[in-house]
Write a protein that holds these residues in place. Structure first.
Motif, PDB file in Angstrom:
ATOM      1  N   VAL A  35      86.698   1.486 -29.674  1.00 23.17           N
ATOM      2  CA  VAL A  35      86.168   1.939 -30.964  1.00 23.17           C
ATOM      3  C   VAL A  35      86.101   0.727 -31.884  1.00 23.17           C
ATOM      4  N   GLU A  36      84.996   0.580 -32.625  1.00 20.84           N
ATOM      5  CA  GLU A  36      84.852  -0.556 -33.534  1.00 20.84           C
ATOM      6  C   GLU A  36      84.629  -0.084 -34.964  1.00 20.84           C
ATOM      7  N   ALA A  51      90.622   0.222 -37.048  1.00 22.20           N
ATOM      8  CA  ALA A  51      89.806   1.061 -36.176  1.00 22.20           C
ATOM      9  C   ALA A  51      90.712   2.156 -35.637  1.00 22.20           C
ATOM     10  N   THR A  52      90.232   3.394 -35.672  1.00 17.14           N
ATOM     11  CA  THR A  52      91.045   4.539 -35.264  1.00 17.14           C
ATOM     12  C   THR A  52      90.454   5.217 -34.034  1.00 17.14           C
ATOM     13  N   CYS A  53      91.290   5.438 -33.051  1.00 19.49           N
ATOM     14  CA  CYS A  53      90.899   6.105 -31.806  1.00 19.49           C
ATOM     15  C   CYS A  53      90.676   7.592 -32.048  1.00 19.49           C
ATOM     16  N   VAL A  90      93.954  -4.822 -38.585  1.00 22.69           N
ATOM     17  CA  VAL A  90      93.673  -6.252 -38.541  1.00 22.69           C
ATOM     18  C   VAL A  90      93.597  -6.770 -39.979  1.00 22.69           C
ATOM     19  N   GLY A  91      94.187  -7.939 -40.202  1.00 24.27           N
ATOM     20  CA  GLY A  91      94.128  -8.577 -41.512  1.00 24.27           C
ATOM     21  C   GLY A  91      93.691 -10.023 -41.373  1.00 24.27           C
ATOM     22  N   ALA A 106      87.342  -4.631 -37.060  1.00 28.19           N
ATOM     23  CA  ALA A 106      88.458  -4.302 -36.171  1.00 28.19           C
ATOM     24  C   ALA A 106      87.941  -3.527 -34.968  1.00 28.19           C
ATOM     25  N   PHE A 107      88.644  -3.666 -33.849  1.00 24.78           N
ATOM     26  CA  PHE A 107      88.349  -2.818 -32.699  1.00 24.78           C
ATOM     27  C   PHE A 107      89.661  -2.349 -32.090  1.00 24.78           C
ATOM     28  N   ALA A 108      89.645  -1.139 -31.563  1.00 24.02           N
ATOM     29  CA  ALA A 108      90.802  -0.569 -30.892  1.00 24.02           C
ATOM     30  C   ALA A 108      90.412  -0.200 -29.473  1.00 24.02           C
ATOM     31  N   ILE A 109      91.278  -0.478 -28.527  1.00 25.34           N
ATOM     32  CA  ILE A 109      91.090  -0.045 -27.152  1.00 25.34           C
ATOM     33  C   ILE A 109      91.918   1.227 -27.005  1.00 25.34           C
ATOM     34  N   CYS A 110      91.247   2.313 -26.706  1.00 23.25           N
ATOM     35  CA  CYS A 110      91.856   3.645 -26.719  1.00 23.25           C
ATOM     36  C   CYS A 110      91.973   4.200 -25.303  1.00 23.25           C
ATOM     37  N   ALA A 111      93.003   5.019 -25.107  1.00 24.50           N
ATOM     38  CA  ALA A 111      93.171   5.677 -23.806  1.00 24.50           C
ATOM     39  C   ALA A 111      93.907   6.987 -23.999  1.00 24.50           C
TER      40      ALA A 111
END
Length: 115
Positions: A35-36, A51-53, A90-91, A106-111
């Motif tokens: 997610v970006e 970024a929120t999953c 991210v800051g 920001a990007f989050a890797i979600c699972a």
């Protein structure tokens, strides 16, 4: 006798004896996605974004990207949110103040985490 090319379980040499669980009962990850969140392009000297999953998933990793005048900024924080396991924070800041515009994404890797 035990041979490595057989599927037969050998008595008292079964890995299931270590933890009492069958392999099908072990947890794991599935449904890995990314997610970006794009940032705002401006000249503010310090930025934080996240970024929120999606619901039902957790952030297992993540990061950030600067865009625009990228030599103006340095990422100083990249972590999972302390209060929300779905969110990656991210800051970044300007080590030397400038009027140049830049953005932070920001990007989050979600699972999906199985119990």
């Amino acid at each position: 006798p035990m041979k490595v090319n057989r599927t037969t379980k050998v008595a008292n040499l079964n890995a299931d004896k270590l933890d009492g669980l069958d392999a099908s009962q072990l947890g794991g990850l599935s449904g890995v996605t990314q997610v970006e969140q794009q940032g705002v392009l401006d000249s503010v000297d310090s930025k934080t974004t996240s970024a929120t999953c999606p619901d039902g998933t957790v952030a297992i990793g993540g990061g950030g990207r600067t865009q625009g005048f990228t030599t103006a900024a340095a990422i100083d924080e990249s972590r999972r949110d302390f209060g929300d396991p779905r969110t990656w924070v991210v800051g970044a800041h300007e080590p030397v103040p400038t009027s140049e515009v830049w953005s932070l994404g920001a990007f989050a890797i979600c699972a999906t985490a199985r119990p």
